[in-house]
Design an enzyme around this catalytic site. Structure first.
Site, short mmCIF file in Angstrom:
data_model
loop_
_atom_site.label_atom_id
_atom_site.label_comp_id
_atom_site.label_asym_id
_atom_site.label_seq_id
_atom_site.Cartn_x
_atom_site.Cartn_y
_atom_site.Cartn_z
N ASP A 165 0.82 -1.21 0.00
CA ASP A 165 0.00 0.00 0.00
C ASP A 165 0.86 1.26 0.00
O ASP A 165 1.92 1.31 0.61
CB ASP A 165 -0.90 0.00 1.24
CG ASP A 165 -1.85 1.17 1.28
OD1 ASP A 165 -2.68 1.28 0.36
OD2 ASP A 165 -1.76 1.97 2.23
N GLU A 187 1.16 -0.60 -5.15
CA GLU A 187 0.18 0.45 -5.40
C GLU A 187 0.97 1.76 -5.51
O GLU A 187 1.27 2.40 -4.51
CB GLU A 187 -0.84 0.54 -4.27
CG GLU A 187 -2.01 1.46 -4.61
CD GLU A 187 -2.37 2.43 -3.49
OE1 GLU A 187 -3.28 3.25 -3.71
OE2 GLU A 187 -1.74 2.40 -2.44
#
Length: 635
Positions: free
Chosen positions: A315, A368
């Protein structure tokens, strides 16, 4: 002190590796471990707290009394406090009471390495181990074929707390219940993988799990750690891989968490310009500190080793890569070369991916990452960060913006739907339609589609068809597969009642069969990251808002011709060029009546004629469905 017996799981070599930032299995040493010492059963505790002058284990076993069970600090300046406490059993609830050398600071902290935590809002750690007997031996032997870059990779992104709730008791489904209901659904929908939004223990539901306090424990919201292993096992038993969202970018300031752990900035960077995230009100890990790097890499390895995860989706990578991420001038300090790159985070990612792929060559790490930072998914020996894949955020934004436009005006924006192919092969891209795109007023994916109800669903089918024939792997957030009308709400179940209505039922069928078509069609994935797998036929027909292209696999006999009509007009006898002779056989059509379409199709094979069109030697005339995608195999 007499209540704690001197004992250690650390060797001198362990300490050297820890200090040097090269110990990648710290969970085998730190935390609480059930052991037998001199014939006595109890628990060994070890915690890193170099600024402390006293560390006690407090818990329900001693009525939370401070000082009764004080750990011993190691002599080697590692900052590790450790010791064996007799008769402390599995299930014991505990924390560390830390007295700091820093101005008398005192804290009660959960164990950073605990394998289980109390159910929120309680925050203590629990002594735990399980003897789960894995049953996924066959999957683990063959999973390289499922996770390879030339394999089909279609991911269902799931938030466990809101995918579905218990119908009568208004509670979360347990890991056991999800092992039946979720697994059966994912299998029915023909996804190859699921991705769970963070399941590591976290204190605050509105964070969706992205503010982690218990990095080594699956959240107790849904059951015990061994029950989560059961869920993983069931996925693997049904041929479904599991990707875990992993958050090495930041952590919350909760009093029991990692922040200011021993009265010093132990896990977070001491400079707020590098150690505090202003947008998320959270603390940023200190990637310059060896022990912190070991903590994070050990955590990644833990989930791959102990929980058989098939991949980690990392993330907020961009927030880690850039010192000026979401900061104004004067709020950040350039690196030693005067640039805005966080050199420590860059080297951390390289080290992380090298260790992951060395230990688990059959998994994937997925970044990401939303910027143009180069070579994110290239190997470290080439100078890349070493990730297996990277999210294609540009494709996501351009595609959703394009589809939100009235078809009447799409002719003026053709470049938005074609631009992604200008850079599609610079990285190993995953095409995401994720949870971030269906919250905070952005509307659901269906809700963005223009037109009346029929056109909205036709647009959605077209969007997904275009997505699945575009190079790259795929990810879709839960609910979007059946046309959820409302934005996602983490506090409630998806609107499963919509499946009582034909448009949503048809959309669910469409997505299931699109997934199956993708999985069964090598031309759509064998060369998904290579320019050899894609060839434009035409991206210039702005007048009709039509694009056409070829997808190629290893065997030319499997090549596909894909034609997308982005308007609600049915186009008969649409001429399309092709480089070779043969016959076109329609193999997939989003406008099929069983999906709720109008039924415009090419039921008969179309013979290509030696007549130049689209700068190709051969051509044929086909019927284009309104707001439809027509896919042909060349025989």
């Amino acid at each position: 002190m007499a209540n704690v017996i001197p004992y250690s799981l650390f060797t001198d070599f362990d300490i050297d590796l820890f200090k040097g930032g090269k110990h990648y299995r710290l969970y085998e040493k730190f935390g609480s471990h059930l052991v037998t010492v001199n014939g006595i059963i109890g628990t060994y505790f070890a915690v890193w707290a170099p600024t402390a002058n006293q560390v006690s284990v407090i818990g329900d076993f001693n009525h939370w009394v401070d000082g009764e069970f004080s750990l011993n600090v190691r002599w080697d300046s590692s900052g590790i406090w450790e010791g064996f406490i007799p008769y402390v059993e599995k299930g014991t609830v505990y924390k560390y009471k830390i007295h700091s050398n820093n101005q008398g600071y005192i804290s009660e902290k959960a164990d950073p390495y605990a394998r289980r935590y109390e159910h929120n809002p309680k925050t203590a750690s629990i002594v735990w181990e399980d003897n789960y007997q894995w049953k996924d031996k066959n999957w683990m032997k063959t999973r390289k074929s499922h996770n390879a870059l030339d394999a089909p990779y279609s991911v269902y992104e799931v938030h466990l707390g809101s995918w579905k709730r218990h119908e009568t008791e208004d509670r979360f489904l347990s890991y056991f219940e999800l092992g039946d209901e979720l697994v059966n659904y994912v299998k029915e929908m023909n996804f190859t993988h699921v991705e769970f939004m963070p399941i590591m223990e976290f204190p605050y539901d509105p964070s969706w799990g992205y503010q982690v306090t218990g990095y080594f424990a699956p959240t107790s919201r849904f059951g015990y750690p061994d029950e989560f292993k059961y869920l993983v096992d069931k996925l693997h038993e049904n041929g479904i891989g599991i990707i875990l969202d992993w958050v090495p970018s930041h952590f919350p300031e909760d009093a029991h968490g990692l922040g200011y752990f021993d009265g010093s900035c132990l896990y977070e960077h001491p400079d707020k310009r590098k150690g505090y995230h202003q947008d998320w009100k959270s603390l940023i890990f200190n990637y310059e500190r060896n022990e912190v790097r070991s903590f994070l890499i050990s955590n990644a390895i833990f989930w791959l080793e102990q929980y058989h995860a098939d991949g980690l989706r990392v993330d907020a990578v961009a927030s880690m890569l850039f010192l000026d991420y979401s900061r104004e001038e004067g709020e950040w300090e350039p690196n030693i070369y005067g640039g805005n790159e966080n050199l420590a985070a860059i080297s951390f990612f390289k080290e992380l991916n090298e260790e992951v792929y060395k230990s688990f060559p059959d998994v994937q790490t997925i970044a990401e990452e939303s910027t143009a930072f180069p070579m994110v998914s290239k190997p470290t020996f080439m100078g890349g960060l070493g990730f297996g894949m990277k999210w294609m955020m540009g494709w996501m934004h351009d595609t959703l913006d394009y589809f939100a436009k009235d078809p009447m005006y799409r002719r003026y924006h053709q470049n938005e739907i074609t631009f992604s192919l200008a850079y599609a092969f610079t990285e190993n891209f995953m095409l995401p339609l994720s949870h971030d795109e269906v919250v905070y007023g952005k509307n659901s994916i269906l809700g963005r589609m223009p037109g009346d109800e029929w056109q909205r669903f036709a647009n959605l089918r077209l969007l997904y068809g275009y997505m699945f024939t575009h190079p790259g792997t795929k990810l879709l957030f839960m609910g979007s597969e059946f046309g959820q009308y409302n934005e996602w709400n983490f506090q409630q179940s998806l609107d499963w009642n919509l499946l009582e209505f034909e448009p949503h039922k048809n959309m669910k069928l469409y997505f299931s069969e699109l997934n199956k078509f993708y999985r069964d069609t090598p031309a759509l994935y064998e060369k998904g990251f290579s320019g050899e797998g894609f060839e434009w036929i035409s991206y210039e027909d702005t007048e009709n808002s039509v694009i056409s292209y070829i997808r190629k696999g290893n065997d030319p006999v499997n090549n596909l011709l894909v034609v997308c009509n982005f308007t609600p007009a049915t186009i008969k006898k649409y001429k399309v060029g092709f480089p070779t002779n043969g016959k076109l056989k329609e193999v997939f059509n989003s406008d099929s009546k069983k999906y709720g379409g109008s039924g415009i199709s090419n039921s008969k094979q179309i013979t290509l004629k030696k007549q130049t069109w689209n700068n190709r030697e051969y051509s044929g005339e086909i019927s284009l469905a309104p707001l439809g995608i027509n896919i042909f195999q060349v025989k």
